[in-house]
Design a protein around this motif. Structure first.
Motif, short mmCIF file in Angstrom:
data_model
loop_
_atom_site.label_atom_id
_atom_site.label_comp_id
_atom_site.label_asym_id
_atom_site.label_seq_id
_atom_site.Cartn_x
_atom_site.Cartn_y
_atom_site.Cartn_z
N ASP A 340 0.94 -1.39 -0.03
CA ASP A 340 0.05 -0.02 0.13
C ASP A 340 0.77 1.19 0.01
O ASP A 340 1.70 1.19 0.67
N ASP A 341 0.41 2.30 -0.74
CA ASP A 341 1.35 3.50 -0.78
C ASP A 341 1.62 4.15 0.48
O ASP A 341 2.57 4.30 0.64
N ASP A 342 0.67 4.08 1.41
CA ASP A 342 0.81 4.79 2.44
C ASP A 342 1.86 4.18 3.51
O ASP A 342 2.51 4.75 4.17
N LEU A 343 1.81 2.88 3.39
CA LEU A 343 2.89 2.04 4.26
C LEU A 343 4.26 2.34 3.44
O LEU A 343 5.37 2.39 4.24
N ALA A 344 4.30 2.60 2.31
CA ALA A 344 5.45 2.43 1.53
C ALA A 344 6.10 3.60 1.59
O ALA A 344 7.44 3.86 1.66
N ARG A 345 5.42 4.82 2.09
CA ARG A 345 6.09 6.29 2.47
C ARG A 345 6.87 6.10 3.76
O ARG A 345 7.57 7.36 4.16
N PHE A 346 6.80 5.19 4.67
CA PHE A 346 7.20 4.90 5.94
C PHE A 346 8.82 4.59 5.58
O PHE A 346 9.20 3.86 4.66
N GLU A 347 9.86 5.45 6.49
CA GLU A 347 11.26 5.12 6.28
C GLU A 347 11.71 3.75 6.81
O GLU A 347 10.93 3.33 7.68
N TYR A 348 12.76 3.31 6.33
CA TYR A 348 13.40 2.18 6.84
C TYR A 348 14.22 2.56 7.88
O TYR A 348 14.99 3.38 7.79
N ILE A 349 14.17 1.67 8.95
CA ILE A 349 14.57 2.16 10.25
C ILE A 349 16.06 1.34 10.58
O ILE A 349 16.98 2.14 10.98
N ASN A 350 16.01 0.13 10.70
CA ASN A 350 17.19 -0.90 10.78
C ASN A 350 17.21 -0.53 12.28
O ASN A 350 16.32 -0.11 13.03
N GLY A 351 18.42 -0.96 12.72
CA GLY A 351 18.96 -1.01 14.22
C GLY A 351 18.46 -2.03 15.08
O GLY A 351 18.67 -2.03 16.09
N GLY A 352 17.64 -3.00 14.34
CA GLY A 352 17.08 -3.99 15.31
C GLY A 352 15.85 -3.64 15.97
O GLY A 352 15.20 -4.64 16.86
N LEU A 353 15.38 -2.38 16.06
CA LEU A 353 14.38 -1.85 16.75
C LEU A 353 12.99 -2.85 16.55
O LEU A 353 12.15 -3.20 17.54
N PHE A 354 12.74 -3.19 15.48
CA PHE A 354 11.46 -3.67 14.63
C PHE A 354 11.70 -5.09 14.24
O PHE A 354 10.81 -5.71 13.64
N ALA A 355 13.03 -5.67 14.34
CA ALA A 355 13.28 -7.33 14.03
C ALA A 355 12.45 -8.30 14.43
O ALA A 355 11.88 -9.10 14.11
N GLU A 356 12.00 -8.09 15.92
CA GLU A 356 11.35 -9.14 16.66
C GLU A 356 9.80 -9.27 16.30
O GLU A 356 9.25 -8.05 16.09
N THR A 357 9.46 -10.36 15.69
CA THR A 357 8.00 -10.72 15.55
C THR A 357 7.33 -10.81 16.91
O THR A 357 7.65 -11.48 17.80
N LEU A 358 6.35 -9.91 16.97
CA LEU A 358 5.47 -9.82 18.25
C LEU A 358 4.12 -10.26 18.03
O LEU A 358 3.53 -10.52 16.81
#
Length: 1024
Positions: A340-358
């Motif tokens: 979705d275009d709205d999601l695509a506009r979010f930046e790639y963050i990295n740093g492991g902050l969002f790596a874990e599946t919740l």
């Protein structure tokens, strides 16, 4: 309903259109015609409401899912037609960046200086009002118009309001010296023609030199000069955002933000989403909320995502958030082409902050509303140090105690890091007046390291990083200004020029959650620093995706080798806020930490098992820092610089070769979180080796005082006083020969059998055998407040009486059983003599008594004479044979200066140990001469002043709010007499008295060769 009509009606706000499926086919452009903003929370007017209204009218299929897109804003204002809207600055898109009150006062001061001589109304009034709005951080062009056409109510004629902000401000400007009362009447004459929803809260008139302001909400009207504007800013509070009017300080704003997240946390936990998953989710959400307001992606995009991509009932909020987390963890080139275009506009963050599946949370309408409410908040002005506050807000009180989580305001962090390194670095930058020197300073900053071995949520690291980046920015501005002869916009590669990195910051934290918070907070403060850099150099600079991170080790800092985290040879600064645990609050694991740390310490520390938990960090620091140039500072419980603990830890640092750099004496610790911890602390800076130069000492008159008195003594001892580096020891006999010793009173250990409370006195008196052994009994409470209490004093009692009296038999049985039940063997043995107190030290003649514990609020620890037949309990200190001279010295500020420094503490109250605060006290010479007579005469004056109020207890007389003026004067006279006995007519403050006392102590103990003797008392100044 047409798009055109909507555009015409929706001036000053964003309109919305929708692609919807109706029962009659696709409806490609439907204008909702409803203005909405973040402040409305979409409760009364929302896109969802509009959609469901259309469903109710049969215009939309109830099974269709409408998707909304934002149309261009259409500001419209024609011929007195007022759009129905929320003010533009209240929307996410147009929200003004309000300032703190401190920032506004500074701006108002500059404004008043710039405009103080202006007189040209026609030429300068527009500039005047543009800059006036700027004081509050408001862009006038976005909210208000000049020369607004309106109608005079009194004449019906047309006229122009000089400045008009619908709903907030109407202003008239006049030439200097005009009648402002008439000008106000003119401005008010325009108001009846304005629609009710746009009536201003404030009417303001000015002639450059003066302001007259009418508050339409309460009818108050004030006038003041331009010079007084900074002090009268509160007058304009009604025109500011609701958020702004509610918060006085940055800490208040931070608290509001954490409260919002705490509400979301509570709702999630109540749903069963808890533990590790809940904590990680909250950390991620706080990062996203910051990012949504700090240009990581387009401002407000996350809010729009929540608003437009999740249902009002919140059932799909959980999947939407988890999907977003996956997107933030995926490089843009690897994302699905169908995203979705709205999601695509979010930046790639990295740093492991969002790596874990919740796990996906099951959300409700309430959870969605609370998250939207948090997203409406302007997080761009929030310090990342708020993360610690968030952590504490979501913890249970018991857990908070277990972790020792006492999070810090920026003010207290700056109290630590400014004298540790910031002040020196700023001075070094100020001294760099050439390009080579500036470049060397910039490069030096990139070589320094900072280490917090009690990192918690990273508050100290975050603020330290921010301040160092600001220093670097100042340096870069000066470099480029000198290179080009101007600090105007510069075109340089800031990515190369900015060399300070988060990788220079290290920490140890025992819990995973705060460690992750610390890492995330540093990411965010790095981004904010990059935005400041971007603004200064006219280019956008961001470090996303994250490629560098702070080094936060998860583990027990007292069992981790600090050299494994950061080798001491690479360390520059060591600092932090170790847990605030007194000895009695330590868990079994923490007691084992204490044992291990002091066993491995390079110096012997006496009675280390009785030290507060924070002392373990000092022991680790001794081993880590020895032989290095590392500078350190810890916030610590004040008890480690008082009483027995000072005599244990202080000599260890001294003997290991350490010297103090600076200190803040006792003040009350403040936190940014709910249920603030009430702790009294000190801040101690120290380093290995003898440190040259003068020290920095900040003294607070009371623990609650926000302003401290600063001095710069050449020496600083472990009691945080200007004086000899000695440690007074417990003594059985007074240091000054010939004086009577002080001892503790009698200890009953009786289970209540020997003590007779008022409700039992009649029963005991009714027994003639028991009654003859009744004696008045005084513990500290009874002594201070004249409360009745008795005891059975059975020393040398007739055994026949003990056997014949029912009252005595029953009471002695209580004593016997209480002693048998204790685990203390020596007390168990005393069950054989239940008629006697456990410890007997009753004076045989008149004696002087003092309470063992006295409130810190009292200016003096009250002392008084008692007769020998009044039994002193163990909470009294007794001095048998003390005369009026001893009484006088112990009722002086000189003795109180000693007590406040040497005595221990029970919470914040003074706790007196007779062998230390009296027997070790360096009394002045007592030779019966003129000075002695002056002290005794003044001491009698204190007793006489008390006698004027026979109905008042000592507790009442020495209440600082109730102390009689006559008694105050008598003590002042006594203070002068005692000061004179020490060689000076009057000492200015307790710091000067302490210097004299430590000098006297050194002389009496033959320690006068130690550093600090004979030094001058420094001048003092006030500091905030």
């Amino acid at each position: 309903m047409s798009s055109a009509s909507t555009a015409g009606a929706c001036g000053y706000h964003s309109t919305w259109s929708a692609q919807m499926q109706t029962d009659r086919g696709p409806l490609t452009s439907v204008g909702c015609g409803i203005p909405f903003s973040k402040e409305s929370d979409l409760r009364a007017l929302s896109v969802e409401v509009a959609a469901y209204t259309l469903i109710a009218c049969g215009e939309l299929s109830p099974v269709a899912r409408p998707t909304f897109r934002r149309a261009s804003p259409a500001p419209v204002h024609v011929g007195g037609i007022y759009p129905r809207r929320q003010p533009a600055h209240r929307t996410k898109e147009f929200r003004m960046r309000t300032r703190s009150w401190q920032e506004m006062r500074g701006a108002a001061t500059r404004f008043a200086t710039e405009w103080r001589d202006e007189t040209r109304e026609r030429a300068e009034k527009d500039s005047f009002w543009n800059e006036w709005f700027g004081i509050f951080g408001i862009d006038r062009r976005r909210v208000a118009v000049f020369e607004h056409l309106s109608t005079r109510h009194s004449t019906g004629g047309r006229g122009f309001m000089d400045v008009f902000w619908p709903g907030y401000v109407a202003a008239e400007h006049k030439s200097r010296g005009s009648d402002l009362t008439a000008a106000m009447e003119q401005a008010l004459d325009y108001l009846p023609a304005i629609p009710a929803e746009h009536l201003p809260r404030l009417v303001v008139v000015s002639d450059f030199a003066r302001f007259r302001v009418r508050n339409q909400l309460n009818g108050e009207e004030v006038e003041f000069s331009l010079e007084d504007l900074p002090a009268r800013l509160r007058t304009f509070a009604p025109m500011l955002d609701a958020e702004m009017t509610q918060y006085e300080t940055e800490e208040d704003v931070n608290l509001k933000a954490t409260e919002l997240l705490a509400l979301l946390h509570d709702a999630l936990r109540e749903s069963g989403y808890e533990g590790h998953a809940l904590r990680v989710l909250l950390v991620r959400l706080v990062f996203i909320l910051f990012a949504d307001d700090t240009q990581v992606w387009e401002t407000g995009h996350f809010y729009d995502y929540l608003l437009l991509k999740t249902a009002v009932d919140g059932h799909d909020l959980g999947p939407a958030l988890v999907h977003l987390f996956q997107v933030l963890d995926t490089p843009k080139e690897r994302r699905s082409t169908n995203l979705d275009d709205d999601l695509a506009r979010f930046e790639y963050i990295n740093g492991g902050l969002f790596a874990e599946t919740l796990p996906i949370p099951a959300c409700t309408r309430t959870m969605r509303e609370r998250l939207l409410q948090a997203a409406r908040f302007d997080w761009s002005k929030i310090s990342p140090a708020i993360f610690g506050s968030l952590f504490q807000n979501v913890m249970e009180p018991a857990e908070r105690r277990n972790l020792g989580a006492h999070y810090t305001t920026e003010q207290n962090i700056l109290r630590t890091i400014e004298p540790l390194f910031l002040n020196d670095l700023r001075a070094e930058l100020d001294a760099a007046t050439t390009l080579p020197a500036l470049r060397r300073f910039r490069d030096k900053l990139a070589e320094l390291t900072w280490f917090d071995p009690a990192a918690g949520c990273g508050n100290f690291l975050v603020i330290a990083y921010r301040e160092v980046r600001r220093l670097e920015l100042d340096c870069l501005k000066q470099i480029r200004g000198r290179e080009r002869g101007s600090t105007a916009e510069l075109t340089i590669d800031v990515q190369i020029e900015s060399k300070v990195r988060v990788g220079q910051f290290y920490g140890i934290e025992i819990e995973e959650f705060p460690a992750r918070i610390a890492e995330t907070a540093i990411y965010l403060v790095d981004h904010l620093a990059n935005l400041e850099l971007s603004a200064a150099f006219g280019q956008y600079y961001a470090r996303f995706p994250i490629r560098d991170s702070a080094h936060i080790t998860i583990g027990n800092a007292l069992r981790v080798d600090w050299n494994d985290v950061l080798p001491a040879r690479q360390a520059t600064y060591l600092f932090g806020n170790p847990p605030f645990h007194g000895m009695s609050w330590m868990t079994a694991e923490q007691q084992e930490d204490n044992r291990l740390v002091f066993t491995e310490a390079p110096v012997t520390v006496g009675r280390s098992g009785r030290l507060d938990y924070v002392a373990c960090w000092y022991a680790k620091a001794i081993g880590y820092m020895q032989g290095t140039s590392v500078r350190a500072a810890f916030v610590s419980t004040n008890s480690i610089t008082q009483g027995e603990q000072a005599r244990s830890l202080g000599p260890a640092l001294r003997d290991a070769g350490f010297d103090l750099l600076f200190a803040h004496r006792t003040f009350e610790w403040t936190s940014e979180a709910r249920g603030k911890a009430h702790v009294h602390v000190v801040i101690i800076g120290f380093a290995y080796g003898q440190q040259p130069g003068r020290k920095l000492l900040v003294d607070y008159p009371t623990a609650k005082t926000s302003e401290g008195e600063v001095s710069t003594p050449p020496h600083l001892n472990w009691y945080l006083a200007d004086g000899v580096n000695v440690f007074p020891a417990q003594r059985r006999q007074p240091l000054l020969a010939g004086l009577p010793p002080a001892v503790q009173g009698n200890k009953p250990w009786d289970g209540g059998g020997l003590i007779v409370e008022p409700e039992a006195i009649d029963e005991v008196r009714a027994d003639p055998l028991a009654a003859k052994y009744l004696r008045p009994y005084r513990q500290a409470t009874e002594f201070l407040w004249d409360e009745p209490r008795w005891c059975l004093w059975l020393v040398d009692a007739d055994p026949g009486d003990l056997r014949a009296s029912r009252v005595l038999r029953e009471r002695l049985q209580v004593v016997r059983q209480a002693r048998l039940d204790t685990k203390t063997v020596a007390v168990q043995q005393q069950a054989a003599t239940p008629a006697l107190f456990n410890q007997i030290r009753q004076p045989s003649s008149r004696y002087l008594a003092l309470p063992e514990v006295s409130s810190e609020r009292r200016p003096y620890v009250p002392a008084g004479f008692l007769e020998a037949d009044i039994i002193a309990g163990n909470k009294l200190i007794t001095i048998e044979g003390a005369d009026l001279w001893v009484f006088g010295v112990l009722q002086s500020r000189m003795w109180m200066a000693w007590v406040g420094t040497i005595a221990g503490r029970m919470k914040s109250d003074i706790s007196l140990a007779p062998g230390l605060v009296y027997n070790a006290f360096p009394f002045p010479d007592h030779d019966g001469g003129r000075r002695d007579a002056a002290v005794m005469e003044a001491a009698q004056g204190v007793l006489d002043a008390r006698a004027v109020h026979p109905e008042s207890s000592l507790g009442v007389l020495y209440d600082p709010l109730a102390m009689p003026s006559g008694l105050v004067r008598a003590h002042q006279q006594l203070d002068r007499a005692v000061d004179t006995a020490y060689g000076r007519a009057r000492y200015v403050g307790d710091a000067a008295r302490l210097h004299a006392l430590f000098e006297r102590y050194a002389k009496l103990t033959n320690a006068d060769s130690l550093p600090g003797v004979g030094i001058a008392v420094p001048r003092r100044r006030r500091v905030g």
